[in-house]
Design a protein around this motif. Structure first.
Motif, mmCIF file in Angstrom:
data_model
loop_
_atom_site.group_PDB
_atom_site.id
_atom_site.type_symbol
_atom_site.label_atom_id
_atom_site.label_comp_id
_atom_site.label_asym_id
_atom_site.label_seq_id
_atom_site.Cartn_x
_atom_site.Cartn_y
_atom_site.Cartn_z
ATOM 1 N N THR A 1 5.978 -10.121 -1.757
ATOM 2 C CA THR A 1 5.896 -10.904 -2.992
ATOM 3 C C THR A 1 7.192 -10.944 -3.792
ATOM 4 O O THR A 1 7.584 -12.012 -4.265
ATOM 5 N N GLU A 2 7.884 -9.833 -3.961
ATOM 6 C CA GLU A 2 9.136 -9.882 -4.726
ATOM 7 C C GLU A 2 10.142 -10.817 -4.067
ATOM 8 O O GLU A 2 10.818 -11.592 -4.754
ATOM 9 N N ARG B 1 2.724 -11.934 0.070
ATOM 10 C CA ARG B 1 1.698 -11.088 0.692
ATOM 11 C C ARG B 1 1.377 -9.822 -0.084
ATOM 12 O O ARG B 1 0.584 -9.004 0.372
ATOM 13 N N GLY B 2 1.993 -9.619 -1.244
ATOM 14 C CA GLY B 2 1.785 -8.408 -2.019
ATOM 15 C C GLY B 2 3.024 -7.534 -1.986
ATOM 16 O O GLY B 2 3.916 -7.732 -1.166
ATOM 17 N N MET B 3 3.049 -6.560 -2.881
ATOM 18 C CA MET B 3 4.206 -5.676 -2.991
ATOM 19 C C MET B 3 4.383 -4.822 -1.727
ATOM 20 O O MET B 3 5.504 -4.523 -1.340
ATOM 21 N N ASN B 4 3.262 -4.441 -1.118
ATOM 22 C CA ASN B 4 3.314 -3.642 0.117
ATOM 23 C C ASN B 4 2.894 -4.454 1.340
ATOM 24 O O ASN B 4 2.611 -3.887 2.392
ATOM 25 N N GLU B 5 2.804 -5.766 1.176
ATOM 26 C CA GLU B 5 2.459 -6.706 2.242
ATOM 27 C C GLU B 5 1.104 -6.420 2.890
ATOM 28 O O GLU B 5 0.925 -6.576 4.094
ATOM 29 N N ALA B 6 0.131 -6.034 2.057
ATOM 30 C CA ALA B 6 -1.214 -5.739 2.564
ATOM 31 C C ALA B 6 -2.029 -7.003 2.831
ATOM 32 O O ALA B 6 -2.954 -6.983 3.640
ATOM 33 N N LEU B 7 -1.688 -8.096 2.157
ATOM 34 C CA LEU B 7 -2.428 -9.349 2.311
ATOM 35 C C LEU B 7 -2.008 -10.041 3.603
ATOM 36 O O LEU B 7 -0.830 -10.349 3.803
ATOM 37 N N PHE C 1 0.860 -16.245 -4.863
ATOM 38 C CA PHE C 1 1.470 -14.930 -4.907
ATOM 39 C C PHE C 1 0.453 -13.858 -5.281
ATOM 40 O O PHE C 1 -0.260 -13.994 -6.276
ATOM 41 N N HIS C 2 0.439 -12.791 -4.498
ATOM 42 C CA HIS C 2 -0.395 -11.614 -4.742
ATOM 43 C C HIS C 2 0.512 -10.538 -5.313
ATOM 44 O O HIS C 2 1.532 -10.200 -4.701
ATOM 45 N N SER C 3 0.177 -9.987 -6.492
ATOM 46 C CA SER C 3 1.121 -9.099 -7.175
ATOM 47 C C SER C 3 0.816 -7.607 -7.070
ATOM 48 O O SER C 3 1.497 -6.803 -7.684
ATOM 49 N N THR C 4 -0.198 -7.244 -6.290
ATOM 50 C CA THR C 4 -0.422 -5.818 -6.080
ATOM 51 C C THR C 4 -0.216 -5.495 -4.607
ATOM 52 O O THR C 4 0.587 -6.140 -3.948
ATOM 53 N N CYS C 5 -0.966 -4.575 -4.078
ATOM 54 C CA CYS C 5 -0.799 -4.062 -2.720
ATOM 55 C C CYS C 5 -0.307 -5.107 -1.746
ATOM 56 O O CYS C 5 0.150 -4.872 -0.693
#
Length: 122
Positions: free
Chosen positions: A97-98, A69-75, A118-122
């Motif tokens: 994501t991590e 969902r992204g590093m900050n789970e924004a997705l 995998f989404h690798s930003t927000c």
């Protein structure tokens, strides 16, 4: 055919073993990977991952799908999307994501038929 290991992950950058290209967001499955371009399906952080984002990976006969969902789970990942996956007989896990990449790589090392988006930003 095994799923490729994700060998590097940082904000906005992913590297898949055996692939010369780096990705921002990616899809992986047994035998391959490619960039996950949200513009193909009109995906955005909200309402989030759409069934159309997952169809390509689900066609690869996987047993388990991981969604990062992204590093900050924004997705976001709507329940309708999860239902879509489950209706195809595939287990699904949604994680930051991590954590999703770590779980994916663990399953790859065990020989599981696993895929991921995998989404690798927000």
């Amino acid at each position: 055919m095994s799923s490729p290991e994700i060998i590097f992950l940082s904000w906005g950058h992913m590297k898949v073993k055996g692939c010369a290209t780096s990705y921002k967001d990616c899809k992986v499955w047994p035998g391959g990977s490619r960039a996950w371009d949200w513009r193909e399906t009109g995906t955005d952080h909200y309402p989030g991952v759409q069934p159309a984002d997952l169809e390509e990976v689900l066609k690869k006969r996987i047993d388990l799908l991981l969604i990062g969902r992204g590093m900050n789970e924004a997705l976001q990942v709507p329940s309708t999307t999860l239902d879509f996956v489950k209706q195809r007989g595939v287990d699904v896990r949604v994680l930051q994501t991590e954590k999703a990449v770590a779980e994916y790589n663990k399953l790859v090392s065990q020989g599981a038929k696993v895929g991921g988006v995998f989404h690798s930003t927000c």
